[in-house]
Design a protein around this motif. Structure first.
Motif, PDB file in Angstrom:
ATOM      1  N   VAL A   1     -19.914 -73.309 -13.747  1.00 59.49           N
ATOM      2  CA  VAL A   1     -19.125 -74.463 -14.184  1.00 59.49           C
ATOM      3  C   VAL A   1     -17.891 -74.500 -13.286  1.00 59.49           C
ATOM      4  N   THR A   2     -17.580 -75.665 -12.742  1.00 60.43           N
ATOM      5  CA  THR A   2     -16.438 -75.736 -11.828  1.00 60.43           C
ATOM      6  C   THR A   2     -15.522 -76.896 -12.204  1.00 60.43           C
ATOM      7  N   VAL A   3     -14.229 -76.616 -12.229  1.00 63.18           N
ATOM      8  CA  VAL A   3     -13.218 -77.533 -12.763  1.00 63.18           C
ATOM      9  C   VAL A   3     -12.246 -77.956 -11.661  1.00 63.18           C
ATOM     10  N   ASP A   4     -12.022 -79.251 -11.522  1.00 61.78           N
ATOM     11  CA  ASP A   4     -11.042 -79.755 -10.531  1.00 61.78           C
ATOM     12  C   ASP A   4     -10.752 -81.213 -10.856  1.00 61.78           C
ATOM     13  N   HIS A   5      -9.508 -81.651 -10.658  1.00 65.84           N
ATOM     14  CA  HIS A   5      -9.260 -83.089 -10.791  1.00 65.84           C
ATOM     15  C   HIS A   5      -9.619 -83.812  -9.485  1.00 65.84           C
ATOM     16  N   HIS A   6      -9.900 -83.035  -8.465  1.00 65.55           N
ATOM     17  CA  HIS A   6     -10.328 -83.548  -7.151  1.00 65.55           C
ATOM     18  C   HIS A   6      -9.277 -84.398  -6.430  1.00 65.55           C
ATOM     19  N   ARG A   7      -8.040 -84.300  -6.860  1.00 69.07           N
ATOM     20  CA  ARG A   7      -6.960 -85.010  -6.160  1.00 69.07           C
ATOM     21  C   ARG A   7      -6.143 -84.078  -5.264  1.00 69.07           C
ATOM     22  N   GLY A   8      -6.549 -82.802  -5.195  1.00 66.56           N
ATOM     23  CA  GLY A   8      -5.895 -81.883  -4.269  1.00 66.56           C
ATOM     24  C   GLY A   8      -4.651 -81.224  -4.840  1.00 66.56           C
TER      25      GLY A   8
ATOM     26  N   PRO B   1      -1.248 -85.321   2.005  1.00 66.02           N
ATOM     27  CA  PRO B   1      -0.908 -85.777   3.358  1.00 66.02           C
ATOM     28  C   PRO B   1       0.471 -85.280   3.790  1.00 66.02           C
ATOM     29  N   GLY B   2       0.546 -84.775   5.012  1.00 67.59           N
ATOM     30  CA  GLY B   2       1.813 -84.282   5.544  1.00 67.59           C
ATOM     31  C   GLY B   2       1.997 -82.782   5.354  1.00 67.59           C
ATOM     32  N   TRP B   3       1.117 -82.142   4.539  1.00 67.82           N
ATOM     33  CA  TRP B   3       1.247 -80.709   4.296  1.00 67.82           C
ATOM     34  C   TRP B   3       0.223 -79.932   5.120  1.00 67.82           C
ATOM     35  N   ASP B   4       0.476 -78.611   5.257  1.00 69.63           N
ATOM     36  CA  ASP B   4      -0.325 -77.754   6.142  1.00 69.63           C
ATOM     37  C   ASP B   4      -1.822 -77.802   5.875  1.00 69.63           C
ATOM     38  N   TYR B   5      -2.207 -77.865   4.619  1.00 71.59           N
ATOM     39  CA  TYR B   5      -3.626 -77.754   4.283  1.00 71.59           C
ATOM     40  C   TYR B   5      -4.283 -79.104   4.045  1.00 71.59           C
ATOM     41  N   HIS B   6      -3.679 -80.152   4.592  1.00 68.73           N
ATOM     42  CA  HIS B   6      -4.268 -81.483   4.410  1.00 68.73           C
ATOM     43  C   HIS B   6      -5.419 -81.732   5.383  1.00 68.73           C
ATOM     44  N   ASP B   7      -6.489 -82.313   4.866  1.00 70.30           N
ATOM     45  CA  ASP B   7      -7.618 -82.741   5.688  1.00 70.30           C
ATOM     46  C   ASP B   7      -7.782 -84.246   5.465  1.00 70.30           C
ATOM     47  N   PRO B   8      -7.492 -85.054   6.521  1.00 71.00           N
ATOM     48  CA  PRO B   8      -7.533 -86.517   6.352  1.00 71.00           C
ATOM     49  C   PRO B   8      -8.892 -87.025   5.868  1.00 71.00           C
ATOM     50  N   GLU B   9      -9.957 -86.256   6.160  1.00 65.86           N
ATOM     51  CA  GLU B   9     -11.296 -86.681   5.714  1.00 65.86           C
ATOM     52  C   GLU B   9     -11.465 -86.635   4.206  1.00 65.86           C
ATOM     53  N   THR B  10     -10.540 -85.979   3.513  1.00 58.80           N
ATOM     54  CA  THR B  10     -10.662 -85.902   2.051  1.00 58.80           C
ATOM     55  C   THR B  10      -9.957 -87.074   1.347  1.00 58.80           C
TER      56      THR B  10
ATOM     57  N   LEU C   1      -8.619 -96.119  -1.794  1.00 59.62           N
ATOM     58  CA  LEU C   1      -7.448 -95.852  -2.642  1.00 59.62           C
ATOM     59  C   LEU C   1      -6.292 -95.224  -1.888  1.00 59.62           C
ATOM     60  N   GLY C   2      -6.599 -94.557  -0.767  1.00 59.48           N
ATOM     61  CA  GLY C   2      -5.553 -93.868  -0.017  1.00 59.48           C
ATOM     62  C   GLY C   2      -5.040 -92.615  -0.701  1.00 59.48           C
ATOM     63  N   VAL C   3      -5.831 -92.069  -1.635  1.00 58.21           N
ATOM     64  CA  VAL C   3      -5.460 -90.793  -2.266  1.00 58.21           C
ATOM     65  C   VAL C   3      -6.622 -89.819  -2.066  1.00 58.21           C
ATOM     66  N   MET C   4      -6.333 -88.541  -2.176  1.00 58.27           N
ATOM     67  CA  MET C   4      -7.382 -87.538  -1.992  1.00 58.27           C
ATOM     68  C   MET C   4      -8.470 -87.660  -3.048  1.00 58.27           C
ATOM     69  N   ASP C   5      -9.695 -87.463  -2.613  1.00 58.55           N
ATOM     70  CA  ASP C   5     -10.829 -87.364  -3.527  1.00 58.55           C
ATOM     71  C   ASP C   5     -11.853 -86.431  -2.889  1.00 58.55           C
ATOM     72  N   THR C   6     -11.899 -85.196  -3.368  1.00 59.92           N
ATOM     73  CA  THR C   6     -12.813 -84.213  -2.780  1.00 59.92           C
ATOM     74  C   THR C   6     -14.170 -84.181  -3.477  1.00 59.92           C
ATOM     75  N   LEU C   7     -14.346 -85.036  -4.479  1.00 60.23           N
ATOM     76  CA  LEU C   7     -15.624 -85.031  -5.209  1.00 60.23           C
ATOM     77  C   LEU C   7     -16.818 -85.404  -4.320  1.00 60.23           C
ATOM     78  N   PRO C   8     -16.716 -86.440  -3.468  1.00 59.81           N
ATOM     79  CA  PRO C   8     -17.881 -86.765  -2.622  1.00 59.81           C
ATOM     80  C   PRO C   8     -18.272 -85.605  -1.699  1.00 59.81           C
ATOM     81  N   ALA C   9     -17.307 -84.958  -1.063  1.00 59.77           N
ATOM     82  CA  ALA C   9     -17.622 -83.830  -0.164  1.00 59.77           C
ATOM     83  C   ALA C   9     -18.245 -82.688  -0.959  1.00 59.77           C
ATOM     84  N   PHE C  10     -17.711 -82.443  -2.158  1.00 57.25           N
ATOM     85  CA  PHE C  10     -18.264 -81.393  -3.024  1.00 57.25           C
ATOM     86  C   PHE C  10     -19.727 -81.683  -3.346  1.00 57.25           C
ATOM     87  N   ARG C  11     -20.036 -82.925  -3.694  1.00 61.64           N
ATOM     88  CA  ARG C  11     -21.405 -83.268  -4.087  1.00 61.64           C
ATOM     89  C   ARG C  11     -22.354 -83.137  -2.897  1.00 61.64           C
TER      90      ARG C  11
END
Ligand code: SAH
Ligand code: MG
Length: 220
Positions: free
Chosen positions: A68-75, A81-90, A95-105
């Motif tokens: 079971v894995t839990v995340d709001h997927h907004r990073g 954006p602008g921080w060291d661990y930002h990946d623009p592809e996410t 919407l212009g906000v992070m969403d890591t759910l598609p990459a996760f799936r």
């Protein structure tokens, strides 16, 4: 011979976005295999793009249990954006906000592990407040502020079954080594001080502790 993830899973791990090095991944996998013998679910806080989820899923598949894995997927803060661990592809282009759910799936689908994983999208403390089932493993790799790390520890550690494993990522005892703060280190200290856990292993910044008394007691 120590159990190893399926070669296809290791390939998927290397290909997935994320920051966990292989040695820590293998330590997480070993903990997952150990804990999964309890026949209870393995829970992760901090899915991101599924790099570490793959390893829990592979161990769950082998043992006939579920990850079971839990995340709001907004990073997390440091992934914005602008921080060291930002990946623009996410970033969701609409919407212009992070969403890591598609990459996760995509990560899970490509590895053929979808049916061994339940993904919960939301804030960790809100989900923890609804959760009642005992867990074989709790892997804390979510937000790195004291607020988030403490809430993850307080929300999920009490659900660990006796003999289950608490795994904490990004534990840096030396402030010179840390890159996103020492909150994970502080919850690791707290778990040890509670008397409810014993140390199992340390690999890089990944710490594994075993619950020596039943969950929901010794909550501190
Ligand atoms: N375990 C992943 C990395 C996780 S990165 C891997 O090894 O690849 C941390 C993740 O925690 C981010 O995706 C972020 O969105 C999530 N997160 C941070 N705070 C959270 C919270 N309070 N609730 C749910 N998810 C959170
Ligand atoms: Mg981490």
């Amino acid at each position: 011979m120590a159990a190893a993830p399926e070669p296809a899973v290791l390939k998927a791990f290397e290909a997935a976005k994320g920051f966990m090095p292989l040695d820590e991944g293998l330590a997480l996998y070993a903990a997952a295999v150990d804990a999964a013998r309890l026949g209870l679910p393995l829970l992760e806080v901090g899915t991101y793009c599924g790099r570490s989820t793959l390893l829990l899923a592979d161990a769950a598949r082998a043992a006939g249990t579920t990850a079971v894995t839990v995340d709001h997927h907004r990073g997390s803060e440091e992934q914005q954006p602008g921080w060291d661990y930002h990946d623009p592809e996410t970033v969701d282009p609409e919407l212009g906000v992070m969403d890591t759910l598609p990459a996760f799936r995509r990560t899970l689908y490509r590895a053929g592990l979808e049916e061994h994983v339940i993904a919960l999208v939301g804030r960790s403390p809100r989900i923890a407040a609804l959760w009642r089932s005992p867990l074989a493993l709790v892997f804390i790799d979510g937000g790195h502020t004291d607020e988030h790390a403490s809430a993850d520890y307080e929300g999920w550690a009490p659900r660990l079954a006796e003999g289950g494993l608490l795994v904490i990522h990004d534990v840096f005892p030396d402030p010179a080594d840390e890159f996103t703060g020492q909150a994970p280190y502080r919850i690791w200290l707290r778990a040890l001080a509670s008397g409810a856990f014993t140390e199992v292993s340390a690999t890089g910044s990944l710490r594994v502790l075993r619950r020596t008394e039943a969950g929901s007691r010794g909550r501190r």
